[in-house]
Scaffold this active site. Structure first.
Site, short mmCIF file in Angstrom:
data_model
loop_
_atom_site.label_atom_id
_atom_site.label_comp_id
_atom_site.label_asym_id
_atom_site.label_seq_id
_atom_site.Cartn_x
_atom_site.Cartn_y
_atom_site.Cartn_z
N SER B 67 0.73 -1.18 0.19
CA SER B 67 -0.09 -0.19 0.03
C SER B 67 0.99 1.31 -0.12
O SER B 67 0.36 2.40 -0.05
CB SER B 67 -0.87 0.06 1.26
OG SER B 67 -0.11 -0.11 2.34
N HIS B 107 1.79 3.95 6.91
CA HIS B 107 0.89 4.82 5.91
C HIS B 107 1.54 6.31 6.21
O HIS B 107 2.28 6.52 7.01
CB HIS B 107 -0.66 4.53 6.16
CG HIS B 107 -1.05 3.47 5.36
ND1 HIS B 107 -2.28 2.97 5.50
CD2 HIS B 107 -0.50 2.58 4.28
CE1 HIS B 107 -2.51 2.04 4.62
NE2 HIS B 107 -1.41 1.56 4.01
N ASP B 133 -7.61 5.93 5.38
CA ASP B 133 -7.39 4.71 6.13
C ASP B 133 -8.76 4.72 6.98
O ASP B 133 -8.44 3.47 7.84
CB ASP B 133 -6.42 4.46 6.86
CG ASP B 133 -5.34 4.43 6.08
OD1 ASP B 133 -4.07 4.58 6.68
OD2 ASP B 133 -5.03 3.96 4.97
#
Lengths: 150, 191
Positions: B67, B107, B133
């Site tokens: 990701s 992230h 998210d």
């Protein structure tokens, strides 16, 4: 030079939503030196060297509100790989992400600062975050727009 | 059984020699085990030392998903710090854990709202994901807080973490590796 062509806010449920369109002109040069074309051009000193895999660029808006002393919202981002054209000349861009405030702090907020920053991703090693020089202040108007012309 | 004694020495002397040999081997074995224990302790101490120095409960993590591509790929290693005074700012790469889940997620921070008293809430998104998210957070949770952060990514090495992933996916490989390492340390003789 980044400038705001048009901006207005619209309330969504309980939070302010801001719309900003902007131009970005940036030149990330391949050498240690950069010359200024004219005093309004944003110049970024940077080296795309053997240990730089990519740059993750992002435009963030920073401002203060009654609710929160500091707010930062990323409006737009771009991945620039080594080998990509280092000159950015984007006009009339709409923000990629919704500019929601946490509350109603955008209305009448005179001082929203837009800055372009980037994360240097090396092939191996340290991951620095660099902020570009030059930033633009944007004021939001005192009233909400009711028409959906975005 | 008694081995035929050498020369005039009777069976008694041969037994002594044999006993000596066995005693020597036991001592050697203890020595090897202690050596092994020392290596393990040192490794643990280094790890604990890293935890103290960086302020993060897990200073080295392996990237498990795609990701954050093309910056990080599955198998890359990340080095984290988690200093209390470091503010969380937009654009930073954070490793966090969702309450109730074990797996840390790597992230980028895309929204920060900080109050005057230092209370911060922030939102994250993977570079390679279309959406933020919020779908990954707990039911009803819209923001992350400082307490959810394991650390901030400060440095990275590609590929090195692949070994951990292979060991996770193929536990037999992990046991084989441990057995080989254990055998090597126990049997290696310092000349």
């Amino acid at each position: 030079l980044r400038k705001n062509v048009e901006d207005f806010t619209g309330p969504r449920e309980r939070s302010d939503l801001g719309f900003v369109t902007f131009d970005i002109t940036a030149d990330i040069l391949n050498g240690k030196n950069a010359t200024f074309w004219n005093k309004n051009t944003l110049m970024l000193f940077f080296i795309f060297d053997w240990n730089v895999k990519q740059l993750f660029l992002y435009l963030s808006a920073e401002y203060s509100t009654k609710n929160n002393a500091l707010n930062q919202v990323v409006l737009w981002d771009k991945i620039m790989l080594r080998g990509d054209n280092p000159r950015l000349s984007l006009k009339d861009m709409k923000s990629k992400y919704f500019f929601f405030d946490d509350g109603n702090g955008l209305k009448g907020n005179r001082n929203i600062t837009l800055t372009l920053s980037w994360n240097v991703v090396p092939n191996a090693g340290i991951l620095p975050l660099v902020t570009g020089s030059g930033h633009v202040s944007v004021p939001f108007p005192d009233t909400y727009e009711t028409t959906k012309s975005y | 059984a008694c081995a035929g004694g050498a020369g005039g020495a009777g069976p008694g002397a041969a037994m002594d020699l044999f006993g000596d040999l066995r005693r020597m081997n036991k001592r050697q074995l203890y020595y090897q085990v202690l050596n092994f224990a020392m290596i393990v302790s040192s490794a643990l101490m280094i790890w604990k030392g890293l935890i103290v120095v960086t302020g993060s409960e897990s200073p080295i993590v392996v990237v498990l998903s795609g990701s954050m591509e093309p910056a990080f790929h599955r198998g890359d290693l990340l080095f984290l710090t988690n200093f209390h005074d470091d503010p969380i700012r937009a654009g930073e790469i954070v490793v966090f854990k969702v309450e109730g889940r074990d797996i840390p997620i790597v992230h980028r921070v895309i929204k920060v709202h900080e109050k005057g008293n230092g209370n911060i809430k922030f939102l994250t998104k993977g570079d390679n994901n279309e959406v933020d998210d919020r779908g990954l957070y707990k039911e009803g949770q819209n923001w992350l807080e400082k307490k959810d952060v394991v650390g901030r990514a400060r440095g990275f090495l590609p590929y090195v973490g692949m070994v951990t992933i292979i060991m996770n996916d193929y536990p037999k490989f992990k046991y084989a590796l441990l057995a080989v390492m254990g055998a090597y340390v126990l049997l290696k003789r310092e000349s």
